[in-house]
Design an enzyme around this catalytic site. Structure first.
Site, PDB file in Angstrom:
ATOM      1  N   GLY A  62       0.877  -1.341   0.053  1.00 25.07           N
ATOM      2  CA  GLY A  62      -0.022   0.043  -0.061  1.00 25.07           C
ATOM      3  C   GLY A  62       0.952   1.232  -0.016  1.00 25.07           C
ATOM      4  CG  HIS A 287       8.818 -19.305   8.806  1.00 19.22           C
ATOM      5  ND1 HIS A 287       9.909 -19.918   9.462  1.00 19.22           N
ATOM      6  CD2 HIS A 287       9.201 -18.590   7.806  1.00 19.22           C
ATOM      7  CE1 HIS A 287      10.824 -19.094   8.674  1.00 19.22           C
ATOM      8  NE2 HIS A 287      10.606 -18.221   7.856  1.00 19.22           N
ATOM      9  CB  SER A 305      15.296 -14.362   9.308  1.00 17.94           C
ATOM     10  OG  SER A 305      15.905 -14.653   7.928  1.00 17.94           O
ATOM     11  NE  ARG A 352      10.007 -19.086   4.321  1.00 19.26           N
ATOM     12  CZ  ARG A 352       9.487 -17.670   4.333  1.00 19.26           C
ATOM     13  NH1 ARG A 352       8.182 -17.445   4.246  1.00 19.26           N
ATOM     14  NH2 ARG A 352      10.822 -17.118   4.386  1.00 19.26           N
ATOM     15  NE  ARG A 461       5.482 -15.290   1.779  1.00 18.40           N
ATOM     16  CZ  ARG A 461       6.744 -15.220   2.363  1.00 18.40           C
ATOM     17  NH1 ARG A 461       7.732 -14.772   1.626  1.00 18.40           N
ATOM     18  NH2 ARG A 461       6.601 -15.046   3.599  1.00 18.40           N
ATOM     19  CG  LEU A 467      10.067  -8.558   1.987  1.00 17.73           C
ATOM     20  CD1 LEU A 467      11.247  -8.223   2.615  1.00 17.73           C
ATOM     21  CD2 LEU A 467       8.732  -7.644   2.865  1.00 17.73           C
TER      22      LEU A 467
HETATM   23  C1  LIG Z   1       7.865 -11.910  11.280  1.00 22.53           C
HETATM   24  C2  LIG Z   1       7.829 -11.807   9.725  1.00 22.53           C
HETATM   25  C3  LIG Z   1       8.905 -11.984   8.799  1.00 22.53           C
HETATM   26  C4  LIG Z   1       8.757 -11.818   7.462  1.00 22.53           C
HETATM   27  N1  LIG Z   1       9.928 -11.997   6.491  1.00 22.53           N
HETATM   28  C5  LIG Z   1      10.066 -12.013   5.473  1.00 22.53           C
HETATM   29  C6  LIG Z   1      11.055 -11.830   4.449  1.00 22.53           C
HETATM   30  O1  LIG Z   1      12.175 -11.967   4.835  1.00 22.53           O
HETATM   31  N2  LIG Z   1      10.950 -11.823   3.451  1.00 22.53           N
HETATM   32  C7  LIG Z   1       9.503 -11.794   2.642  1.00 22.53           C
HETATM   33  O2  LIG Z   1       9.500 -11.498   1.485  1.00 22.53           O
HETATM   34  N3  LIG Z   1       8.682 -11.681   3.683  1.00 22.53           N
HETATM   35  C8  LIG Z   1       8.650 -11.534   4.471  1.00 22.53           C
HETATM   36  N4  LIG Z   1       7.371 -11.776   5.498  1.00 22.53           N
HETATM   37  C9  LIG Z   1       6.398 -11.573   4.687  1.00 22.53           C
HETATM   38  C10 LIG Z   1       6.139 -10.090   4.587  1.00 22.53           C
HETATM   39  O3  LIG Z   1       6.451  -9.631   5.532  1.00 22.53           O
HETATM   40  C11 LIG Z   1       4.320  -9.808   4.391  1.00 22.53           C
HETATM   41  O4  LIG Z   1       3.937 -10.761   3.437  1.00 22.53           O
HETATM   42  C12 LIG Z   1       4.319  -8.462   3.843  1.00 22.53           C
HETATM   43  O5  LIG Z   1       5.187  -7.535   4.322  1.00 22.53           O
HETATM   44  C13 LIG Z   1       2.978  -7.750   3.779  1.00 22.53           C
HETATM   45  O6  LIG Z   1       3.018  -6.723   3.064  1.00 22.53           O
HETATM   46  P1  LIG Z   1       1.679  -5.970   2.803  1.00 22.53           P
HETATM   47  O7  LIG Z   1       1.979  -4.439   2.326  1.00 22.53           O
HETATM   48  O8  LIG Z   1       0.763  -6.588   1.941  1.00 22.53           O
HETATM   49  O9  LIG Z   1       0.729  -5.835   4.222  1.00 22.53           O
HETATM   50  P2  LIG Z   1       1.157  -5.161   5.578  1.00 22.53           P
HETATM   51  O10 LIG Z   1       2.692  -4.898   5.675  1.00 22.53           O
HETATM   52  O11 LIG Z   1       0.782  -6.335   6.331  1.00 22.53           O
HETATM   53  O12 LIG Z   1       0.350  -4.205   5.856  1.00 22.53           O
HETATM   54  C14 LIG Z   1      -1.074  -3.970   5.910  1.00 22.53           C
HETATM   55  C15 LIG Z   1      -1.669  -2.373   6.285  1.00 22.53           C
HETATM   56  O13 LIG Z   1      -2.878  -2.617   6.035  1.00 22.53           O
HETATM   57  C16 LIG Z   1      -3.431  -1.585   7.145  1.00 22.53           C
HETATM   58  N5  LIG Z   1      -4.849  -2.548   7.708  1.00 22.53           N
HETATM   59  C17 LIG Z   1      -5.345  -3.711   7.524  1.00 22.53           C
HETATM   60  N6  LIG Z   1      -6.500  -3.651   7.959  1.00 22.53           N
HETATM   61  C18 LIG Z   1      -6.963  -2.462   7.807  1.00 22.53           C
HETATM   62  C19 LIG Z   1      -8.081  -1.942   8.067  1.00 22.53           C
HETATM   63  N7  LIG Z   1      -9.207  -2.572   8.186  1.00 22.53           N
HETATM   64  N8  LIG Z   1      -8.477  -0.499   8.024  1.00 22.53           N
HETATM   65  C20 LIG Z   1      -7.197   0.355   7.822  1.00 22.53           C
HETATM   66  N9  LIG Z   1      -6.032  -0.374   7.560  1.00 22.53           N
HETATM   67  C21 LIG Z   1      -5.788  -1.746   7.818  1.00 22.53           C
HETATM   68  C22 LIG Z   1      -2.362  -1.977   8.186  1.00 22.53           C
HETATM   69  O14 LIG Z   1      -2.493  -0.766   8.982  1.00 22.53           O
HETATM   70  C23 LIG Z   1      -1.127  -1.925   7.420  1.00 22.53           C
HETATM   71  O15 LIG Z   1      -0.879  -0.639   7.175  1.00 22.53           O
HETATM   72  C24 LIG Z   1       7.498 -11.761   6.748  1.00 22.53           C
HETATM   73  C25 LIG Z   1       6.436 -11.789   7.477  1.00 22.53           C
HETATM   74  C26 LIG Z   1       6.566 -11.835   9.082  1.00 22.53           C
HETATM   75  C27 LIG Z   1       5.335 -11.998   9.816  1.00 22.53           C
END
Ligand SMILES: Cc1cc2nc3c(=O)[nH]c(=O)nc-3n(C[C@H](O)[C@H](O)[C@H](O)COP(=O)(O)OP(=O)(O)OC[C@H]3O[C@@H](n4cnc5c(N)ncnc54)[C@H](O)[C@@H]3O)c2cc1C
Ligand code: FES
Lengths: 675, 247
Positions: A62, A287, A305, A352, A461, A467
């Site tokens: 986003g 994971h 990680s 994974r 995945r 990312l």
């Molecule tokens: C601990 C951890 C480590 C990870 N490490 C990796 C990695 O090394 N490499 C990799 O590729 N991926 C990794 N991942 C996966 C990856 O981080 C996520 O899949 C990715 O960042 C999701 O991004 P996104 O922008 O889709 O959503 P998010 O970053 O989850 O953002 C969601 C957004 O939506 C907003 N939101 C949600 N619901 C609402 C609502 N109803 N109203 C208003 N706002 C709302 C939140 O406020 C937030 O801003 C990891 C995940 C975790 C949990």
């Protein structure tokens, strides 16, 4: 499965018409994206100012989209529930981001990243989307470096890479164990620049609770959202020409997961209830390397990680008697490095889903380590003794220092001297709202990006690919496809007193009032925990028909009890965190049922979805391509409610299954092998 | 273990607020501090009292959402975030005071929740590199010496939690600001806007009502990421250079 007289399959769902994605242009796969961009209509810069786009979510998907559309001159409204866009859950990603740069000259290419991702996803993803992802991956790294993202570098000043599970090349870019943080700060800064420039309006501590859909049939359009200002409690209406959901994944349906506390399904579930199909909800990623559960008050699980698997070796004792010994006293010969044993060519770097299931298997055999939780020990060792001997403690500290510190802080044990204990935990959800090649859902004008959509990872995945997908969607894909929609689908005027708006607002207000009025006996968290246990037990690492049917019954009962017996104190017109949680858990209670139905109907094992009934002789996942090579896109139907009673508790009617067939033109379908 | 908690309760910005005492028993040392508060909130809810509002999200020490003054220390007695603080850092019988961040620039929203929007506005004033999507050259076009890249990374580790402000007797945001100036100033990509950035960000910092820096050093002590005080020296140096250049 059988169809009964009411037309229900297994008494649970209906079959609907197949769906297809017609947006990807014909022709060679290498040319599709270029062609699509060329064919997408343009919006004249002077007109962009007059067009508004709502983006829910400020994570990578986003935040990147809001910044990019702002730069292009559109009027963007950006929403997040945290107090700053920089705190979106993407911040927590540790290990890295993939890109087919081939800076290491180790044979990487767009074609190979494409192939690895399709194979890693166990041949359940859409080829065209995955190819595009691989294609734009290189641009992401360029963009991030230009923004000042401080990736790890070598002494010559060039970017460093590491390798991640499921692949044999080094294509992962990283910033120590904080890659997500650094990428998100990059996107956040670009976003704040647009806020300063006046193109983006930022709404923090706002939660979207409903999508506004105007019109009927083919004239349907997503035209805005209803959001609650979490500080004042005010219910607000925001209108726009298009809406983007970038609201992240739904792993918290399991209560315990590596997701942030606030991560939720509300944005996508509300859209699903308004007509957006939900695809492959049962595809969840567990994971393999997380810190095991320590006690019953646990509020979340912490990931270590996957990059640790590059240097750490995973083992359990060969003999059960050794499980409570100090691991350092267990002789080399008495250790079972089970991944290296079973998968000699990938070893500790298998994908994974495989690493997780094997950890479960050895623990189920009674060879787990650490404290007994429930009725057995849930943990395996991740041992750095060899790496420290080979590279020196300093080098290991340099690579993984922050992860080791975090482990020490949480467990009170020192991983430099004693092996870490790890266990699988829910981490990522491959399923999400169905989107076409343009990332548009089944509601015109409603686009879905990042983890919130289902698009690129199939049934599993690969590490460092979320990312990549979030930023690919946000920086490069959505800005190109949404302009085609904006240019070609002129919106009719809509005002706050239009029926679609008034109706959506009323739904939100009624729900809020209802939640506060129940005043029952049980806290929101107690329902959430119970739902999580059901999901983990029956819809977790291994699923069976019997278990899933049981889970569906349990969830229905729990949902009914929730609407009768939850206690949410406080008022609607103030900061009320219990109320926020209650709304999210109410939606999880519906999603959980759909996940189980999806898992039940898919009578094959693939990727993260392992059906006990479908495995090879040596216990590997067995796919059934002839029957299940499709995306399961579920349509919501409202509950049957003949006596006019409120439908809050009933929640949902039998969903309708629409299949999108997956055809593999460019990659040959094979059973995965990492041996 | 058994504990006495004195927790700041305040229904809203206009309420005067005050400390309320709660007694907790059977707290496990392996619980995190916030899990201990979760347990308290469950108890309050069961007794018909409204739970205590506090912020947290990742609970991994990276999002910067959590932040409590714990017995007078920002994030408590260890150098970490509140969410990563565990009860093993306390003793049976301890009395612990829990308050929100206190600073003019961080108005209280409710109980332990404050408004840190000022930090976003400081970033809006120039905490970025202007590079529109799609305009970037190949990532290897400009090598960055490892030492600079490492220092940029060290500064970029800031999680924006505001502990530096809360710990500072002047409620200054200079450590936060210096970290961003250092992050972007160490990179070749950050040079074109370097002078304008520092002038504009310092102006916004002062405008928000954050105090000045008098070299106390409490900020760096409290920083869960250990950002060193020398980023403030860097900030001052950059500011002098910019002013010399006539900014
Ligand atoms: C601990 C951890 C480590 C990870 N490490 C990796 C990695 O090394 N490499 C990799 O590729 N991926 C990794 N991942 C996966 C990856 O981080 C996520 O899949 C990715 O960042 C999701 O991004 P996104 O922008 O889709 O959503 P998010 O970053 O989850 O953002 C969601 C957004 O939506 C907003 N939101 C949600 N619901 C609402 C609502 N109803 N109203 C208003 N706002 C709302 C939140 O406020 C937030 O801003 C990891 C995940 C975790 C949990
Ligand atoms: S909750 Fe994210 S840093 Fe503490």
């Amino acid at each position: 499965m059988t169809e009964n007289s009411s037309g229900l399959v297994h008494g649970l769902y209906r079959d609907g018409a197949p769906i297809a994605d017609h947006k990807a242009p014909a022709g060679p796969i290498e040319q599709k994206w270029t062609r699509r961009k060329f064919e997408a209509a343009l919006v004249n810069p002077a007109n962009r100012r007059k067009m508004s786009v709502i983006i829910v979510g400020t994570g990578l998907a986003g935040g990147a989209a809001a910044a990019t559309l702002g730069e292009a001159g559109y009027h963007v409204k950006s929403f997040c529930f945290q107090d700053s866009p920089r705190r979106a859950h993407s911040i927590a990603a540790q290990g890295g981001i993939n890109a087919a740069k081939n800076y290491k000259e180790d044979g990487d290419s767009v074609q190979r990243l494409f192939y690895d991702t399709v194979k890693g996803g166990d041949y359940r993803s859409r080829e065209t989307n995955v190819y595009r992802l691989a294609e734009v991956s290189a641009n992401i790294i360029d963009q991030c470096v230009a923004q000042g993202v401080p990736f790890a570098r070598e002494y010559g000043g060039l970017l460093d890479n590491r390798s991640f599970g499921g692949v044999q090349v080094s294509r992962t870019f990283y910033a120590r164990g904080q890659t997500g943080q650094q990428l998100l700060i990059g996107a956040y800064q670009a976003l704040e620049r647009q806020v300063a420039a006046g193109t983006v309006e930022q709404f923090t501590r706002h939660e979207m609770l409903e999508v506004i859909v105007d019109g009927e049939g083919s004239e349907r359009r997503a035209r805005g959202i209803i959001a609650r200002d979490l500080v004042t409690g005010e219910i607000e209406t925001h209108l726009a020409d298009a809406v983007v959901l970038a609201s992240g994944g739904y792993g918290n349906v399991f209560f315990l997961s590596t997701n942030a506390m606030g991560s939720n399904v509300t944005a996508t579930w509300r859209a699903h209830r308004k007509g957006a199909h939900f695809a492959n909800p049962c595809y969840t990623q567990i994971h393999p390397t997380c810190i095991p559960v320590a006690g019953e008050h646990q509020s979340k699980l912490t990931l270590m990680s996957e990059s640790l698997r590059n240097d750490g070796r995973i083992w359990v004792p060969k003999k059960r008697e050794d499980c409570d010994k100090d691991p350092r006293d267990i002789a080399e010969d008495d250790r079972d490095y089970y991944l290296e044993r079973i998968y000699p060519s990938f070893g500790n770097l298998v994908p994974r889903d495989i690493a997780s299931r094997q950890a479960k298997n050895v623990c189920d055999e009674g060879r787990g380590v650490g404290p007994v939780v429930g009725d057995f020990r849930r943990g395996v060792y991740l041992d750095f003794a060899d790496a420290i001997a080979r590279l020196g403690e300093d080098a290991v500290r340099n690579k993984y220092g922050n992860l080791f510190d975090m482990y020490a802080r949480i467990t009170g044990e020192d991983p430099y001297t004693t092996p870490m204990r790890i266990y699988p935990a829910v981490h990522y959800t491959m399923g999400g709202l169905w989107v076409d090649y343009d990332l548009q859902s089944t509601i015109p004008g409603l686009f879905v990006t990042g983890e919130a959509n289902f698009s690129d990872h199939g049934a599993n995945r690969l590490g460092a690919s979320a990312l990549m997908q979030g930023l690919a969607d946000g920086y490069f894909v959505l800005p190109n496809t949404i302009r085609d929609y904006l240019a070609t689908s002129p919106a009719t005027p809509l005002t706050e007193d239009s029926p679609a708006v008034v109706g959506a607002r009323r739904e939100v207000e009624e729900r809020t009032e209802r939640l506060l009025a129940i005043n029952g006996e049980r806290s929101v968290d107690s329902f959430h925990r119970e739902l999580g246990n059901i999901m983990w037990e029956y819809c977790g690492m291994e699923r069976s028909e019997e278990g899933l049917l049981k889970a569906i019954d349990l969830i229905r009962g729990l949902r009914a009890e929730f609407w009768r017996n939850v206690r949410v104190l406080g008022a609607a017109d103030t900061l009320n965190q219990s109320l926020e949680k209650a709304g999210r858990v109410a939606d999880f209670l519906e999603l959980g049922e759909l996940m189980c139905i999806d898992a039940l109907h898919r009578r094959e094992s693939c990727g993260g979805h392992f059906r006990a009934e479908s495995q090879t002789e040596d216990g590997e996942a067995l796919r059934h391509d002839d029957e299940f090579a499709y995306v399961a896109a579920w349509e919501f139907t409202p509950p049957h409610d003949t006596d006019g009673e409120t439908t809050f508790g009933a929640g949902m009617g039998a969903p309708v299954l629409h299949k999108e067939d997956l055809t593999y033109e460019f990659i040959e379908l094979k059973q995965r092998s990492y041996k | 273990m058994n504990l006495t908690l004195k927790i700041w309760r305040q229904t809203g910005p206009d309420d005067t607020g005050g400390l309320v005492t709660y007694r907790m028993s059977d707290i496990s040392p392996d619980m995190s501090f916030l899990e201990m508060l979760d347990v308290l909130n469950e108890k309050l809810n069961a007794n018909g009292e409204e739970p205590i509002a506090f912020d947290s999200d990742c609970r991994e020490g990276i999002c910067g959402m959590c932040g409590l003054m714990i017995s007078g220390h920002a994030h408590g007695p260890e150098r970490t975030t509140t969410c990563q603080l565990h009860m093993r850092s306390f003793k049976n019988g301890d009395t612990i005071t829990v308050e929100p961040w206190r600073a003019e620039a961080f108005p209280i929203v409710r109980d332990l929740v404050v408004d840190r929007g000022g930090l976003d506005r400081i970033i809006q004033a120039g905490g970025y590199i202007s590079a529109n999507t799609g305009s970037a050259p190949d990532a290897h076009a400009t090598p960055v010496p490892k030492d600079n890249a490492d220092r940029a990374f060290m500064a970029a580790e800031c999680i924006g939690c505001g502990a530096c402000v809360a710990a500072c007797p002047n409620a200054s945001g200079m450590l936060f600001l210096g970290a961003k100036i250092t992050h972007l100033g160490e990179l070749p990509q950050g040079q074109p806007e370097r002078d304008a950035r520092v002038v504009s960000m310092v102006g916004q910092h002062d405008h928000e009502g954050f105090g000045g820096c008098t070299n106390v050093g409490a900020c760096s002590q409290a920083c869960p990421k250990g950002i060193p005080q020398d980023v403030i020296s860097q900030l001052n140096k950059d500011l002098r250079t910019a002013l010399k250049h006539g900014r």
